[in-house]
Motif scaffolding. Structure first.
Motif, PDB file in Angstrom:
ATOM      1  N   PHE A 198       5.517   5.644  -5.904  1.00  0.00           N
ATOM      2  CA  PHE A 198       4.670   5.133  -6.744  1.00  0.00           C
ATOM      3  C   PHE A 198       5.488   4.033  -7.552  1.00  0.00           C
ATOM      4  N   VAL A 199       6.441   4.468  -8.409  1.00  0.00           N
ATOM      5  CA  VAL A 199       7.462   3.466  -9.068  1.00  0.00           C
ATOM      6  C   VAL A 199       8.055   2.273  -7.922  1.00  0.00           C
ATOM      7  N   TYR A 200       8.490   2.782  -6.973  1.00  0.00           N
ATOM      8  CA  TYR A 200       9.049   1.833  -5.873  1.00  0.00           C
ATOM      9  C   TYR A 200       7.671   0.979  -5.327  1.00  0.00           C
ATOM     10  N   SER A 201       6.699   1.198  -5.024  1.00  0.00           N
ATOM     11  CA  SER A 201       5.706   0.612  -4.387  1.00  0.00           C
ATOM     12  C   SER A 201       5.220  -0.678  -5.693  1.00  0.00           C
ATOM     13  N   ALA A 254       0.883  -1.252  -0.019  1.00  0.00           N
ATOM     14  CA  ALA A 254      -0.072   0.106   0.038  1.00  0.00           C
ATOM     15  C   ALA A 254       0.822   1.388   0.013  1.00  0.00           C
ATOM     16  N   TYR A 255       0.737   1.971  -0.909  1.00  0.00           N
ATOM     17  CA  TYR A 255       1.409   3.411  -1.129  1.00  0.00           C
ATOM     18  C   TYR A 255       0.612   4.501  -0.428  1.00  0.00           C
ATOM     19  N   ILE A 311       3.782  -0.747   3.854  1.00  0.00           N
ATOM     20  CA  ILE A 311       3.313   0.446   3.700  1.00  0.00           C
ATOM     21  C   ILE A 311       4.587   1.462   3.136  1.00  0.00           C
ATOM     22  N   VAL A 312       4.217   1.819   2.026  1.00  0.00           N
ATOM     23  CA  VAL A 312       5.485   2.752   1.508  1.00  0.00           C
ATOM     24  C   VAL A 312       4.512   4.214   1.393  1.00  0.00           C
TER      25      VAL A 312
END
Ligand code: FAD
Length: 466
Positions: free
Chosen positions: A43-46, A28-29, A125-126
């Motif tokens: 978002f890219v990393y998530s 979850a971002y 969670i990110v």
């Protein structure tokens, strides 16, 4: 997507244990400051993590300010955010990503996220990054409560060079900040991988958000309404960027300090809400390097060095919103002049209603109130005069921040805290100015000085009251 495309120095572990990711039911971002889908490193990393572990991807969002006590609790600010998040929800739905809008605005955000973890078993969670107290406090509270069965990661998706990498300390001035940031710039100034259709879907998707219900459930100052010129959302922000590239950039270096000329980007509302990435703007602006080298240099300096220095200031200085956060020389000089007789003293209400003796100041306040953004040059004059006409410097800082954050679409931003503290309390400015009443050694600006720089009467005519 290439996993290597993400520079892991953009990310840090805030709490819990990141070895548990494979045991989580999703990623979850928590989207707080960077409200966009594309051009967003968090978002890219998530998505990278979710793809790597074959997990569904969620985006969590919600209001986490106590309206209406916070100055930014206005219809203007909330509708701008809602407009941006509506676009995010639509794009997420098209990409098979679950958008989850928290409703219980008065419950602290960390509690809402903990409840989400419990209910969904999404244990990773990110969060994106903001150096400001409200977000930091929520993330700290969340981190403290996570045990080794979950984790909280944070990605700086706002700055090109992550704030914790740019410098390890509060930098005193732009020269020092430039020297820290620019040698690292190329490492982070890379094209964004696109967020793609997400391969693993949630099993029980949520119904679409009822935005009207969300909008009506927030108590805000309804007297401060949306502004016609600044429509929310990434798509509108990108249109402004395009307009700036064709109409403003070529005169940016020469005319950006002339309030009657349209030479600035006016992008700060979209940068502030993260609806447009500053890195994207810099990528586009740099394409004109050969044509307009001076303007491109200046824009990059503002959007990278000055803006990232503001994050540096708020990140390393807990008192970024008060006199005690100013350099020692500035505190000393302002305290020495604390009891100086002021020629005029106005209350917060008089300032707010643009009822000073100075028609240029009043025009600036009217621009802020009616257009939701004051020209950058006038912002300096406006804040310095609040120092000159307030009971004391503490009150001046509080009034300037309140008015800025209440009316400006880009308010409640590290750039605003640094800007007010630069104008009133010598932050990022050297102590080299001649001493005068009230200001001490703080840099001074005058009505006649403005008159010498631009046609103040044209500006006053445009924004006069009544
Ligand atoms: P442009 O000139 O087009 O610049 C592009 C971007 O560069 C800006 O959007 C911003 O991200 C960055 N930038 C430009 N100037 C500065 C600066 N001096 N410091 C830091 N970053 C800068 N900025 C905010 O974003 N929010 C605020 O609430 C805010 N309050 C301010 C209050 C005062 C008293 C002062 C003196 C400055 C304040 N600033 C604030 C900084 C600056 O004035 C604005 O960022 C700028 O006017 C925004 O307009 P623009 O996007 O058209 O700027």
């Amino acid at each position: 997507m290439n996993y290597l495309s993400f520079n892991v120095k953009r990310c840090r572990l805030l709490g819990g244990n990141d070895n548990i990711i494979s045991k989580s039911s999703g990623i979850a971002y928590y989207m707080h400051r960077d409200q966009r889908v594309q051009d967003n490193w968090a978002f890219v990393y998530s998505q990278d993590l979710a793809v790597k572990h074959n997990l569904p991807l969620y985006v969590l969002a919600g209001f986490n300010v106590k309206h209406p006590e916070n100055p930014e609790g206005t219809r203007r600010a909330i509708d701008f955010t809602i407009g941006g998040l509506k676009e995010v929800e639509k794009e997420c739905t098209e990409l098979g990503i679950q958008f989850h809008m928290f409703k219980d605005h008065h419950v602290p955000m960390f509690e809402r996220i903990l409840k989400f973890i419990k209910e969904t078993s999404v244990r990773c969670i990110v969060a994106d990054f903001s150096p400001l107290h409200p977000h930091r406090n929520q993330m700290n509270e969340l981190a403290k409560r996570l045990d080794s069965s979950s984790c909280l990661l944070q990605v700086d998706a706002h700055n090109i060079v992550p704030v914790w990498e740019a410098s390890k300390k509060d930098e005193p001035r732009a020269t020092e900040m430039r020297n820290q940031i620019m040698p690292q710039f190329d490492e982070y100034f890379t094209e964004f991988p696109r967020i793609k259709n997400h391969p693993t879907k949630v099993l029980d998707p949520l119904p679409a958000v009822n935005w009207e219900e969300i909008r009506n459930s927030v108590t805000v100052d309804e007297t401060v309404q949306s502004c016609e010129w600044a429509k929310p959302g990434t798509s509108h922000g990108m249109q402004h960027l395009k307009r700036f590239l064709t109409e403003g950039l070529h005169i940016y270096n020469e005319k950006r300090n002339i309030p009657t000329v349209d030479a600035i980007s006016n992008l700060s509302p979209w940068f502030h809400s993260g609806q447009v990435s500053a890195q994207r703007a810099v990528i586009e602006v740099k394409k004109f390097e050969e044509q307009y080298p001076k303007s491109v240099y200046k824009f990059v300096d503002e959007a990278v060095v000055w803006s990232e220095m503001s994050d540096n200031f708020c990140f390393y200085n807990d008192n970024y919103d008060k006199l005690s956060g100013a350099p020692q020389w500035a505190q000393d000089t302002l305290n020495e002049h604390r009891s100086d007789k002021r020629e005029y003293v106005y209350t917060k209400e008089q300032f707010e209603k643009a009822q000073t003796h100075d028609n240029l100041w009043n025009a600036a306040q009217i621009q802020l109130r009616d257009e939701g953004k004051m020209h950058g040059f006038m912002r300096m004059y406006w804040a310095k005069k609040i120092l000159e006409w307030s009971e004391n410097p503490d009150e001046a800082i509080a009034i300037a921040l309140y008015l800025n954050d209440h009316y400006s679409l880009d308010g409640a931003d590290s750039n605003g805290f640094a800007g007010v503290m630069w104008s009133i309390a010598g932050v990022h400015d050297p102590p080299k100015w001649g001493e005068r009443p009230v200001y001490g050694k703080i840099r001074y600006m005058s009505y006649n000085g403005c008159k010498g720089k631009f046609d103040i009467f044209e500006y006053i005519k445009k924004y006069q009251s009544g």
